[in-house]
Design a protein around this motif. Structure first.
Motif, PDB file in Angstrom:
ATOM      1  N   ALA A 154       1.184  -1.057  -0.067  1.00  0.00           N
ATOM      2  CA  ALA A 154       0.073  -0.054   0.105  1.00  0.00           C
ATOM      3  C   ALA A 154       0.603   1.238   0.153  1.00  0.00           C
ATOM      4  CB  ALA A 154      -1.111   0.115   0.942  1.00  0.00           C
ATOM      5  N   SER A 155       0.066   2.511  -0.237  1.00  0.00           N
ATOM      6  CA  SER A 155       0.931   3.715  -0.163  1.00  0.00           C
ATOM      7  C   SER A 155       1.982   3.598  -0.955  1.00  0.00           C
ATOM      8  CB  SER A 155       1.559   4.494   1.216  1.00  0.00           C
ATOM      9  OG  SER A 155       0.911   3.931   2.135  1.00  0.00           O
ATOM     10  N   ARG A 156       1.748   2.786  -2.580  1.00  0.00           N
ATOM     11  CA  ARG A 156       2.296   3.150  -3.558  1.00  0.00           C
ATOM     12  C   ARG A 156       4.085   2.667  -3.243  1.00  0.00           C
ATOM     13  NH1 ARG A 156       2.589   7.899  -4.728  1.00  0.00           N
ATOM     14  NH2 ARG A 156       3.673   7.002  -7.193  1.00  0.00           N
ATOM     15  N   MET A 157       4.290   2.496  -2.520  1.00  0.00           N
ATOM     16  CA  MET A 157       5.378   1.508  -1.799  1.00  0.00           C
ATOM     17  C   MET A 157       6.072  -0.075  -2.505  1.00  0.00           C
ATOM     18  SD  MET A 157       5.287   2.484   2.365  1.00  0.00           S
ATOM     19  CE  MET A 157       7.321   2.368   2.575  1.00  0.00           C
ATOM     20  N   PHE A 158       7.355   0.345  -2.756  1.00  0.00           N
ATOM     21  CA  PHE A 158       7.900  -1.126  -3.694  1.00  0.00           C
ATOM     22  C   PHE A 158       8.993  -1.781  -2.466  1.00  0.00           C
ATOM     23  CE2 PHE A 158       5.059  -0.660  -6.202  1.00  0.00           C
ATOM     24  CZ  PHE A 158       5.166  -1.911  -7.023  1.00  0.00           C
ATOM     25  N   HIS A 159       9.496  -3.408  -1.734  1.00  0.00           N
ATOM     26  CA  HIS A 159      10.514  -3.246  -0.962  1.00  0.00           C
ATOM     27  C   HIS A 159      10.767  -4.537  -2.345  1.00  0.00           C
ATOM     28  CE1 HIS A 159      10.443  -1.709   2.782  1.00  0.00           C
ATOM     29  NE2 HIS A 159      10.562  -0.999   1.884  1.00  0.00           N
ATOM     30  N   ILE A 160      12.654  -4.262  -2.791  1.00  0.00           N
ATOM     31  CA  ILE A 160      13.278  -6.105  -3.392  1.00  0.00           C
ATOM     32  C   ILE A 160      14.402  -6.382  -2.449  1.00  0.00           C
ATOM     33  CG2 ILE A 160      14.487  -6.143  -5.400  1.00  0.00           C
ATOM     34  CD1 ILE A 160      13.819  -3.372  -6.398  1.00  0.00           C
ATOM     35  N   TYR A 161      13.885  -7.814  -2.410  1.00  0.00           N
ATOM     36  CA  TYR A 161      14.706  -7.921  -1.577  1.00  0.00           C
ATOM     37  C   TYR A 161      15.646  -9.796  -2.194  1.00  0.00           C
ATOM     38  CZ  TYR A 161      11.790  -6.639   2.784  1.00  0.00           C
ATOM     39  OH  TYR A 161      11.303  -6.381   3.486  1.00  0.00           O
ATOM     40  N   ASP A 162      16.885  -9.582  -2.306  1.00  0.00           N
ATOM     41  CA  ASP A 162      17.716 -11.242  -1.944  1.00  0.00           C
ATOM     42  C   ASP A 162      16.945 -12.425  -0.936  1.00  0.00           C
ATOM     43  OD1 ASP A 162      19.597 -13.257  -2.543  1.00  0.00           O
ATOM     44  OD2 ASP A 162      20.619 -12.031  -2.510  1.00  0.00           O
ATOM     45  N   ILE A 163      16.656 -13.255  -1.527  1.00  0.00           N
ATOM     46  CA  ILE A 163      15.676 -14.417   0.075  1.00  0.00           C
ATOM     47  C   ILE A 163      16.587 -14.854   0.160  1.00  0.00           C
ATOM     48  CG2 ILE A 163      13.588 -14.370  -1.843  1.00  0.00           C
ATOM     49  CD1 ILE A 163      14.470 -16.142  -2.499  1.00  0.00           C
ATOM     50  N   ALA A 170      17.010  -4.868  -0.398  1.00  0.00           N
ATOM     51  CA  ALA A 170      18.148  -4.580  -0.895  1.00  0.00           C
ATOM     52  C   ALA A 170      18.028  -2.481  -1.324  1.00  0.00           C
ATOM     53  CB  ALA A 170      18.458  -6.202  -1.960  1.00  0.00           C
ATOM     54  N   GLN A 171      16.841  -3.171  -1.671  1.00  0.00           N
ATOM     55  CA  GLN A 171      16.224  -1.802  -2.274  1.00  0.00           C
ATOM     56  C   GLN A 171      14.261  -1.468  -1.776  1.00  0.00           C
ATOM     57  OE1 GLN A 171      17.114  -1.175  -6.770  1.00  0.00           O
ATOM     58  NE2 GLN A 171      18.275  -2.573  -6.805  1.00  0.00           N
ATOM     59  N   GLN A 172      14.036  -0.031  -1.379  1.00  0.00           N
ATOM     60  CA  GLN A 172      13.393   0.311  -1.464  1.00  0.00           C
ATOM     61  C   GLN A 172      12.948   1.586  -2.631  1.00  0.00           C
ATOM     62  OE1 GLN A 172      12.580   1.974   2.432  1.00  0.00           O
ATOM     63  NE2 GLN A 172      14.979   0.862   3.310  1.00  0.00           N
ATOM     64  N   ARG A 173      11.491   1.456  -2.839  1.00  0.00           N
ATOM     65  CA  ARG A 173      11.130   2.022  -4.410  1.00  0.00           C
ATOM     66  C   ARG A 173       9.776   2.252  -3.952  1.00  0.00           C
ATOM     67  NH1 ARG A 173      14.010  -0.565  -9.879  1.00  0.00           N
ATOM     68  NH2 ARG A 173      15.753  -0.677  -8.615  1.00  0.00           N
ATOM     69  N   GLU A 174       9.747   3.596  -4.540  1.00  0.00           N
ATOM     70  CA  GLU A 174       8.170   4.087  -4.336  1.00  0.00           C
ATOM     71  C   GLU A 174       7.936   3.875  -6.083  1.00  0.00           C
ATOM     72  OE1 GLU A 174       5.873   8.304  -3.195  1.00  0.00           O
ATOM     73  OE2 GLU A 174       7.752   8.521  -4.707  1.00  0.00           O
ATOM     74  N   SER A 175       6.203   3.666  -6.261  1.00  0.00           N
ATOM     75  CA  SER A 175       6.237   2.941  -7.557  1.00  0.00           C
ATOM     76  C   SER A 175       6.192   4.573  -8.634  1.00  0.00           C
ATOM     77  CB  SER A 175       4.404   2.826  -7.063  1.00  0.00           C
ATOM     78  OG  SER A 175       3.554   2.568  -9.116  1.00  0.00           O
ATOM     79  N   SER A 176       6.185   4.748 -10.079  1.00  0.00           N
ATOM     80  CA  SER A 176       6.432   5.384 -10.758  1.00  0.00           C
ATOM     81  C   SER A 176       5.025   5.364 -11.073  1.00  0.00           C
ATOM     82  CB  SER A 176       7.062   5.130 -11.977  1.00  0.00           C
ATOM     83  OG  SER A 176       7.919   4.274 -11.937  1.00  0.00           O
ATOM     84  N   LEU A 177       4.290   4.851 -10.647  1.00  0.00           N
ATOM     85  CA  LEU A 177       2.656   5.372 -11.045  1.00  0.00           C
ATOM     86  C   LEU A 177       2.034   5.699 -10.073  1.00  0.00           C
ATOM     87  CD1 LEU A 177       1.944   1.701 -12.530  1.00  0.00           C
ATOM     88  CD2 LEU A 177       2.751   3.509 -13.929  1.00  0.00           C
ATOM     89  N   LYS A 178       0.462   7.209 -10.640  1.00  0.00           N
ATOM     90  CA  LYS A 178       0.474   7.568  -9.255  1.00  0.00           C
ATOM     91  C   LYS A 178      -0.914   7.075  -8.194  1.00  0.00           C
ATOM     92  CE  LYS A 178       0.235  12.382 -12.079  1.00  0.00           C
ATOM     93  NZ  LYS A 178       0.546  11.648 -13.566  1.00  0.00           N
ATOM     94  N   GLY A 190      15.189 -12.156 -15.368  1.00  0.00           N
ATOM     95  CA  GLY A 190      15.518 -11.626 -13.672  1.00  0.00           C
ATOM     96  C   GLY A 190      15.760  -9.884 -13.633  1.00  0.00           C
ATOM     97  N   GLN A 191      16.013  -9.334 -14.895  1.00  0.00           N
ATOM     98  CA  GLN A 191      16.460  -7.681 -15.208  1.00  0.00           C
ATOM     99  C   GLN A 191      15.780  -6.968 -14.492  1.00  0.00           C
ATOM    100  OE1 GLN A 191      19.402  -7.091 -17.408  1.00  0.00           O
ATOM    101  NE2 GLN A 191      19.695  -9.231 -16.881  1.00  0.00           N
ATOM    102  N   PRO A 209      20.100  -0.745 -10.731  1.00  0.00           N
ATOM    103  CA  PRO A 209      20.291   0.919  -9.545  1.00  0.00           C
ATOM    104  C   PRO A 209      21.236   2.128  -9.618  1.00  0.00           C
ATOM    105  CG  PRO A 209      21.600  -0.048  -7.710  1.00  0.00           C
ATOM    106  CD  PRO A 209      21.242  -1.294  -8.845  1.00  0.00           C
ATOM    107  N   SER A 210      22.151   1.463 -10.714  1.00  0.00           N
ATOM    108  CA  SER A 210      23.345   2.581 -11.374  1.00  0.00           C
ATOM    109  C   SER A 210      22.767   3.324 -13.082  1.00  0.00           C
ATOM    110  CB  SER A 210      23.849   1.597 -12.773  1.00  0.00           C
ATOM    111  OG  SER A 210      23.258   0.721 -14.148  1.00  0.00           O
ATOM    112  N   PRO A 211      22.807   4.810 -13.329  1.00  0.00           N
ATOM    113  CA  PRO A 211      21.699   5.646 -13.394  1.00  0.00           C
ATOM    114  C   PRO A 211      21.764   5.399 -15.452  1.00  0.00           C
ATOM    115  CG  PRO A 211      23.783   6.918 -12.546  1.00  0.00           C
ATOM    116  CD  PRO A 211      23.259   4.864 -12.303  1.00  0.00           C
ATOM    117  N   GLU A 212      22.690   4.146 -15.596  1.00  0.00           N
ATOM    118  CA  GLU A 212      21.705   4.003 -17.143  1.00  0.00           C
ATOM    119  C   GLU A 212      21.025   2.718 -17.259  1.00  0.00           C
ATOM    120  OE1 GLU A 212      25.416   4.890 -15.836  1.00  0.00           O
ATOM    121  OE2 GLU A 212      25.820   2.652 -15.519  1.00  0.00           O
ATOM    122  N   ALA A 213      21.442   2.141 -16.243  1.00  0.00           N
ATOM    123  CA  ALA A 213      20.113   0.379 -16.410  1.00  0.00           C
ATOM    124  C   ALA A 213      18.608   2.009 -15.767  1.00  0.00           C
ATOM    125  CB  ALA A 213      19.825  -0.428 -15.240  1.00  0.00           C
TER     126      ALA A 213
END
Length: 326
Positions: A154-163, A170-178, A190-191, A209-213
């Motif tokens: 909820a609240s458009r939050m994303f967590h990315i884990y290495d299980i 490993a990363q915390q992001r906010e959704s790109s969608l409103k 796996g990309q 997470p690199s700027p190019e990607a």
């Protein structure tokens, strides 16, 4: 139309999830609000087993050829023996279980719940629950590619884990969608992953997470139609990546399924419209079939129920339309 079949004995209430076996291209699970998980052989168009639960089943997954799991509105995790049709209670969350995945890498069933936790269950141990991880928000969706787990909250939050190291994301992001996240699926290479919202948009994201990607990520509008000069926008309820070609299917409350090549940013195909909204789609393990759950998804509340079509599950043969063009 010979390129698709309608499964006999579908659920009586809305489909919550369709899920193919990871090893048998003909075995399909259908979880539904009629408190059942049904197990089908789609080649024979036959229901092989039906598992009755105490509450609506929101999610299901295979662990191996003969075993599956279910997650319910009553917060229970259950193991389903597909041969004996026996149900075994595995454990409990504190609120509804919204999503689950089986990790063959760690032999664990991973469940996400509205109680703001992720839990790992090792079905081989006497006391199955291994680990519980607290999250900042209710879990709506998740998907797994090898050891990378993406959790949409909820609240458009994303967590990315290495299980393999769950002590922190490993990363915390906010959704790109409103708007609220309605679906999520990981790329088979796996990309990265795709996510979609209630407001007719899909975002394609990359793990690196690199700027190019990160420059490659983008979002686009879909499942929209202009009717008499009025723009109609529908939720995108389901996404599924093709297991071989890494193209993906999207399905919406407009009753349509489209196939996309996310690298070329092109739609490859839109199938003919179904009679109701589509809450879930899934490709089988060899990529020759697409299961499409069709049922009322409560977008119009009680009112819409009066004219709702009865739920159905279609299995469509797929061909060259799912191959990337380049």
């Amino acid at each position: 139309m010979s390129d698709q079949i309608e499964l006999s004995s579908p659920p009586f209430d809305s489909v919550s999830q369709v899920r193919f076996s990871p090893t048998n291209p003909n075995h399909l699970l259908v979880a539904a609000w009629d408190t059942t998980v049904r197990f089908y052989d789609v080649a024979a168009n036959e229901q092989k087993a039906k598992f009755d639960h105490r509450a609506a089943v929101l999610t299901t997954c295979f662990s191996d050829t003969n075993h599956a799991y279910s997650g319910c509105l009553d917060a229970s995790v259950r193991e389903l023996n597909l041969e004996t049709e026996k149900i075994q209670h595995v454990g409990q969350h504190n609120d509804a279980i919204s999503c689950m995945n089986y990790s063959s890498e760690s032999n664990a069933v991973i469940t996400g719940s509205w109680d703001r936790t992720l839990r790992f269950w090792d079905h081989r141990s006497a006391s199955p629950q291994q680990l519980s991880h607290d999250l900042p928000e209710r879990v709506y969706h998740m998907d797994l590619t090898k050891n990378t787990l993406v959790v949409a909250m909820a609240s458009r939050m994303f967590h990315i884990y290495d299980i393999r190291k769950m002590d922190m994301p490993a990363q915390q992001r906010e959704s790109s969608l409103k708007f609220m996240t309605r679906s999520l699926a990981c790329m088979v290479d796996g990309q990265g992953y795709a996510t979609a919202s209630t407001e007719g948009r899909i975002a394609v994201e990359y793990f690196d997470p690199s700027p190019e990607a990160q420059e490659k990520k983008y979002a686009f509008k879909c499942h929209r139609q202009t009717i008499e000069d009025v723009d109609h926008v529908w939720p995108v309820n389901a996404l599924a990546f093709h297991p071989i070609y890494n193209t993906f299917a999207s399905a919406g409350s407009d009753g349509t399924v489209s196939i996309w090549d996310h690298k070329l940013k092109k739609r490859l195909r839109q199938y003919q419209k179904y009679k109701a909204a589509i809450p879930s789609v899934a490709f089988n393990c060899d990529g020759t079939r697409l299961a499409v759950g069709v049922s009322y998804t409560w977008d119009d509340g009680e009112e819409g129920l009066k004219n709702a079509e009865r739920p159905a599950v279609f299995v469509r043969k797929v061909g060259d339309e799912v191959k990337p063009k380049g």
